[in-house]
Design a protein around this motif. Structure first.
Motif, PDB file in Angstrom:
ATOM      1  N   SER A 132       0.846  -1.189   0.000  1.00 20.47           N
ATOM      2  CA  SER A 132       0.000   0.000   0.000  1.00 20.47           C
ATOM      3  C   SER A 132       0.878   1.235   0.000  1.00 20.47           C
ATOM      4  O   SER A 132       2.110   1.142   0.101  1.00 20.47           O
ATOM      5  N   GLU A 133       0.257   2.409  -0.108  1.00 20.76           N
ATOM      6  CA  GLU A 133       1.007   3.661  -0.107  1.00 20.76           C
ATOM      7  C   GLU A 133       1.766   3.834   1.202  1.00 20.76           C
ATOM      8  O   GLU A 133       2.891   4.328   1.222  1.00 20.76           O
ATOM      9  N   ARG A 134       1.156   3.429   2.316  1.00 22.59           N
ATOM     10  CA  ARG A 134       1.827   3.523   3.608  1.00 22.59           C
ATOM     11  C   ARG A 134       2.992   2.542   3.720  1.00 22.59           C
ATOM     12  O   ARG A 134       3.795   2.640   4.656  1.00 22.59           O
ATOM     13  N   GLY A 135       3.055   1.588   2.787  1.00 26.17           N
ATOM     14  CA  GLY A 135       4.170   0.648   2.794  1.00 26.17           C
ATOM     15  C   GLY A 135       5.493   1.315   2.481  1.00 26.17           C
ATOM     16  O   GLY A 135       6.557   0.786   2.823  1.00 26.17           O
ATOM     17  N   ASN A 136       5.467   2.471   1.817  1.00 31.73           N
ATOM     18  CA  ASN A 136       6.686   3.246   1.584  1.00 31.73           C
ATOM     19  C   ASN A 136       7.071   3.916   2.898  1.00 31.73           C
ATOM     20  O   ASN A 136       6.383   4.830   3.361  1.00 31.73           O
TER      21      ASN A 136
ATOM     22  N   LEU B 108       3.864   3.870  11.476  1.00 29.66           N
ATOM     23  CA  LEU B 108       4.883   4.258  10.500  1.00 29.66           C
ATOM     24  C   LEU B 108       5.901   3.144  10.281  1.00 29.66           C
ATOM     25  O   LEU B 108       6.290   2.849   9.150  1.00 29.66           O
ATOM     26  N   ILE B 109       6.348   2.526  11.365  1.00 30.34           N
ATOM     27  CA  ILE B 109       7.359   1.476  11.237  1.00 30.34           C
ATOM     28  C   ILE B 109       6.790   0.242  10.547  1.00 30.34           C
ATOM     29  O   ILE B 109       7.441  -0.367   9.695  1.00 30.34           O
TER      30      ILE B 109
ATOM     31  N   ALA C   9      -1.946   1.672   7.530  1.00 33.15           N
ATOM     32  CA  ALA C   9      -2.714   2.900   7.322  1.00 33.15           C
ATOM     33  C   ALA C   9      -3.545   3.268   8.540  1.00 33.15           C
ATOM     34  O   ALA C   9      -3.989   4.408   8.656  1.00 33.15           O
ATOM     35  N   ASP C  10      -3.783   2.329   9.456  1.00 29.13           N
ATOM     36  CA  ASP C  10      -4.595   2.628  10.636  1.00 29.13           C
ATOM     37  C   ASP C  10      -4.107   1.794  11.807  1.00 29.13           C
ATOM     38  O   ASP C  10      -3.490   0.735  11.641  1.00 29.13           O
ATOM     39  N   ILE C  11      -4.415   2.280  13.008  1.00 26.41           N
ATOM     40  CA  ILE C  11      -3.935   1.608  14.216  1.00 26.41           C
ATOM     41  C   ILE C  11      -4.664   0.295  14.443  1.00 26.41           C
ATOM     42  O   ILE C  11      -4.130  -0.614  15.098  1.00 26.41           O
TER      43      ILE C  11
END
Length: 406
Positions: A283-287, A370-371, A375-377
């Motif tokens: 996903s985008e958050r994977g970056n 982030l680590i 995308a969500d907690i």
């Protein structure tokens, strides 16, 4: 000599039947699902009205590719067209799964017309799927069907989505066992002592064993997904503000079809070998940037130097320089678990272990997300397995001694 003027091919035909009704008709491309001939046609007692209806239908067809009909399309025919279009919006592996789910559902409801599909049909389908599938899998099936019916409603093919008021089955989440805080070190050290296989595929040289030692260390120290580790290259090793770390920006994925796999235009993917592709994270958050210790940083660069790996070459590969695969890693993983006398946990548990240790350290929610690249907690929470000892420490810090009355 009388010259007969013919209408241009594709322009259609106009005639008045014996009852005085005007007909405007035009043939268009065959039905992509069945190959049958298709026509746009309108009628009217007044020629101008018939022409206006016809031109409106032609304009709609040119805009949407749809032909309005008094008969609603069969579910199976619309599903085939919808899946062909849907293929351009999701990743190849997702499409392969969803297309299989749709075919399974169409075996039960494909013979119905879209406007005949009712909630009771969906409930019967759910019960049928639930006989042999887990709730989470049934939920995946029905989610795809709901998305298709939502588009059918938007296109005006049905008045309302019959799944709008139905609740998808809740998935039962089984607890995933993970190693204890000190057990990953035993697994990693076992890379030098696990029993080698009798065939060449499982027999490793000392250099290959060192590579697996580093690979498993990376799994626990960073929480990177398997494909992200398989796709790691030296250019991703960065220092940001003096902090050593890994810029996770790509992964190795298996796409059915190999070099001939259908890759959507929006997906950045490069063919590596066989059915392996180098592509973007999940996903985008994977970056993300994942800090590592100086010790691990030096080990990674030492590995690069020893193997003579270029900036854009895979850091972890087999003896032929080809990308590692999940099954190849799983063989070593299980052998190391056995050699270390450890419980049988799957490879994904390493990522869960990392998330758990980060959570127990007291990290903030946004740091954990982030680590881990979530995308969500809520997703991060599913990867975090709070141990009783950690909860006890939290309670001892939070709750004062209520028996102290002095």
């Amino acid at each position: 000599m009388t010259t007969t003027r013919r209408r241009t091919k594709g322009a259609g035909g106009v005639f008045k039947d014996s009852k005085g009704t005007w007909h405007f008709r035009r043939e268009v491309e065959p039905d992509p699902a069945t190959g049958a001939r298709r026509y746009i046609e309108s009628t009217g007692k007044v020629k101008a009205e018939a022409r206006a209806r016809f031109e409106a239908k032609v304009a709609e067809y040119e805009r949407t590719g749809l032909i309005r009909s008094s008969n609603s399309p069969f579910v199976r025919d619309y599903a085939e067209r919808w899946m062909a279009e849907h293929r351009n919006h999701i990743k190849p592996n997702s499409w392969q799964s969803e297309n299989g789910w749709m075919r399974t559902m169409c075996e039960r409801i494909g013979g119905l017309r879209l406007d005949e599909l009712k909630p009771e049909h969906i409930l019967k389908l759910e019960r049928f799927l639930g006989r042999t599938r887990a709730r989470s899998t049934v939920r995946c099936h029905l989610s795809v069907l709901s998305a298709m019916l939502k588009d059918a409603e938007y296109e005006g093919l049905i008045e309302s989505n019959p799944m709008r008021h139905l609740r998808l089955p809740r998935a039962r989440r089984r607890p995933r066992p993970i190693l204890g805080p000190d057990e990953p070190a035993r697994l990693i050290s076992s890379t030098g002592s696990y029993e080698s296989g009798s065939n060449g595929g499982n027999s490793d040289t000392p250099e290959m064993r060192d590579m697996w030692n580093l690979m498993f260390t990376l799994a626990f120290a960073t929480g990177m997904r398997p494909g992200e580790r398989y796709g790691l290259m030296p250019f991703q090793l960065e220092r940001r503000n003096g902090v050593p770390g890994i810029f996770v920006c790509q992964q190795v994925q298996r796409y059915a079809g190999g070099v001939d796999a259908v890759i959507p235009d929006w997906l950045d993917a490069t063919h590596l070998y066989g059915d392996r592709w180098l592509t973007t994270p999940k996903s985008e958050r994977g970056n993300r940037f994942v800090p590592v210790s100086e010790k691990l940083w030096n080990r990674l660069w030492g590995h690069v130097a020893m193997w003579g790996i270029g900036p854009r070459q895979l850091m972890f590969a087999n003896a032929w320089g080809r990308p590692l695969t999940f099954n190849v890693e799983k063989v070593r993983w299980r052998k190391c678990l056995a050699a270390g006398g450890l419980p049988d946990v799957d490879m994904y548990s390493a990522r869960h272990w990392t998330s758990t240790m980060i959570g127990e350290s007291g990290a903030a929610d946004d740091e954990r997300m982030l680590i881990m690249g979530h995308a969500d907690i809520e997703t991060t929470a599913m990867y975090t397995h709070w141990r009783p000892e950690a909860l006890a420490r939290t309670m001892s810090r939070a709750i004062p001694d209520l028996d102290d009355v002095s």
